[in-house]
Design an enzyme around this catalytic site. Structure first.
Site, short mmCIF file in Angstrom:
data_model
loop_
_atom_site.label_atom_id
_atom_site.label_comp_id
_atom_site.label_asym_id
_atom_site.label_seq_id
_atom_site.Cartn_x
_atom_site.Cartn_y
_atom_site.Cartn_z
N GLY B 61 -41.50 44.60 -30.86
CA GLY B 61 -41.56 43.00 -30.74
C GLY B 61 -42.69 42.33 -30.89
O GLY B 61 -43.44 42.96 -31.85
N SER B 62 -42.96 41.29 -30.43
CA SER B 62 -43.73 40.31 -30.77
C SER B 62 -45.41 40.56 -30.57
O SER B 62 -45.88 41.52 -29.75
CB SER B 62 -43.85 39.08 -29.56
#
Lengths: 437, 129
Positions: B61-62
């Site tokens: 993810g981020s």
């Protein structure tokens, strides 16, 4: 008890004389610190060398805690300054409308005071106060093949895919260090091999009318991101008239639901004149193909829509930040017809350069007369702007729809711009079944 | 005493009880500043890695996960060490920045996937990297 013994791998990284000098501290302790971060990342990525970058876009100016401020201030205190044109992503505040971000709780007050300090710290390092997640709308557009260090997932996807510039997915902190050193690890999407398409996405079964509408981008992006993860998809069957705003929406949604940092659209994006070109020369056998239909798009809209009722409290447009065309489109929708319902707050987010241009064309005054709240410098899903009583929000952005339920605790309805406006006027959610037929 | 060898992505030494994750975790959006897993889709939702050795196949993810990990390390709510089976530049960046700013060394090590699979939550491990 288990013992894990680990040793560093022998380094492959070769630095130039100038890079060695920067790392040694010949250009100051701040440059040396930035170089340690860049080379530390290069070692993990097994990069053989660094690559010169011509511009940077910094995501680290959004406040998530004291460490971000400590990092920017340390670099500044040690004498660092950006050496390439550097744009800044959204911050935690709207500096032009300072009362827009709420400050009811101690955490909100910390974001307001520290968020402002963080924005100031990045300006002190020499970056431009663009405060936008769509720096490609501003005047800084790298050319095909140019190496850059752009952070923020939608900006990365747009730079790689639509502009054909080369940037990798970096963690926060690397962006400003690349701006200070003018270098990034030569790895990932900086290399030819990583830019080749890996999965074909066949959209030829979807009618052109739907593909030309403003929900095709967010829905195709959301579907493909969740199915391909961080691989590079190659879209086939999109119209040659697909606009930059549609590609922006597609990339932003694909980067949110998956880790897509690059995509190709055959006949549209610069590295994909043909499927073969997008897949690259040494592709053996048939690549995996995903076929999408209008039924898939309707299912994706249902998945992103977390509220199936009629209640509507707010509408949020402009994630990523709206272009002048998108501001004009909203103004045109609002030009004739009934007023907005009194209970529904309508927001549109944009960068300052778009605000200036749209104002000179009269669009901003038209929006304000209609009761639309203009948001600049920040975005409605990263900082507390929506009222505490807002429970159901409509948006035309796949990215906003993906993040807002967790970030803000609101329910979301995804709709086209026309559906958003119709709903804001009616004071309740109004969807048009023709949109995705 | 069992032992395994790996590749050091960040040097350091630590020992403590393990928390082994069944799925990769994104620190941003997936954990809070107290070191608790808040991703409601994660199998270990609600558990805390503060003061424990965190083991998982990879990060996910981020890119703001670097920021969140570094902030947890600043607050003393981060993991004591991180054991991975796939290199993760975003996690390493968070550890690197915590070291630059606060001199806080969190070892990040890479072990083969089959070795990682032998680790169990609650086991005590000593990491030397």
């Amino acid at each position: 008890m288990t013992r894990i013994l680990a040793e560093p791998e022998p380094s492959r990284l070769r630095l130039t004389v100038e890079e060695e000098s920067m790392r040694r501290g010949d250009e100051g302790a701040g440059v040396a610190m930035a170089m340690r971060v860049v080379t530390g990342l290069a070692e993990v990525r097994r990069a053989p060398r660094l690559v010169g970058v011509t511009s940077a876009h910094v995501d680290g100016c959004l406040y998530h805690g004291q460490v971000g401020l400590d990092f920017a201030r340390r670099l500044h205190d040690l004498g660092a300054r950006v050496r390439i044109p550097t744009t800044l992503n959204v911050g935690s505040l709207d500096l032009l409308h300072p009362d827009l971000v709420r400050d009811a709780t101690p955490a909100q007050r910390e974001v307001r005071s520290q968020g402002k300090a963080l924005m100031d710290a990045y300006l002190a390092l020499g970056a431009r106060p663009t405060w936008t997640c769509a720096p490609y709308i501003v005047d800084s557009r790298p050319r095909l093949g140019e190496h850059v260090a752009w952070a923020e997932s939608n900006a990365i996807a747009f730079a790689n895919s639509v502009l054909g510039a080369r940037t990798d997915r970096y963690g926060d902190f690397l962006d400003i260090c690349a701006a200070i050193t003018g270098r990034a690890p030569y790895a990932g999407l900086h290399t030819d091999a990583a830019r080749r398409g890996q999965v074909v996405v066949d959209c030829t079964a979807i009618p052109e009318r739907v593909l030309g509408g403003d929900l095709a981008g967010p829905l195709l992006g959301y579907l493909v991101g969740s199915r391909v993860g961080s691989r590079v998809p190659v879209f086939v069957g999109l119209p040659s008239t697909t606009s930059e705003d549609q590609l922006k929406a597609l990339g932003a949604a694909a980067a949110s639901s998956g880790g897509v940092a690059m995509f190709h659209v055959v006949g549209v994006t610069p590295e994909a004149p043909t499927v073969e070109a997008a897949l690259g020369p040494d592709r053996s056998g048939d690549p995996e193909t995903i076929t999408l239909t209008t039924t898939d798009l309707r299912a994706a809209r249902d998945e992103l829509t977390t509220d199936g009722g009629e209640r509507l409290d707010a509408v949020s447009i402009g994630t990523p930040h709206a272009s002048v065309d998108e501001v004009a489109a909203l103004a045109a929708h609002l030009a004739d017809g009934p007023a907005l319902a009194s209970g529904v707050h309508v927001y549109i987010s944009m960068g300052r350069s778009v605000l200036a241009e749209a104002a000179s064309r009269g669009h901003i005054a038209a929006l304000e007369v209609a009761g639309v709240q203009i948001v600049v410098d920040t975005c409605t899903y990263v900082t507390p702007i929506l009222g505490a009583d807002v429970r159901v929000v409509m948006t035309n952005s796949g990215k906003w729809a993906h993040y807002a339920p967790a970030n803000l605790g609101v329910a979301v309805v995804l709709g086209s711009l026309a559906e958003c406006v119709a709903s804001a006027r009616a004071g309740r959610v109004v969807l048009d079944p023709e949109t995705l037929r | 005493m069992a032992s395994m060898t790996g590749r050091a992505l960040r040097p350091g030494s630590a020992s403590g009880a393990l928390l082994v994750l069944d799925e990769p975790l994104s620190f941003w959006g997936g954990s809070d500043l107290a070191g608790t897993i808040i991703d409601t889709h994660h199998p270990q939702h609600g558990q805390s890695f503060a003061g424990r050795v965190l083991a998982m196949r990879s990060g996910r993810g981020s890119s703001s996960s670097s920021y969140v990990l570094a902030e947890q390390l600043r607050r003393g709510t981060g993991p004591l060490a991180i054991v991975l089976a796939e290199p993760d530049a975003i996690i390493v960046l968070g550890a690197l920045v915590a070291h630059e700013l606060y001199g806080h060394s969190v070892p990040v090590v890479l072990v083969p996937p089959d070795e990682l699979a032998r680790l169990r939550t609650g086991d005590v491990v000593e990491v030397c990297a």
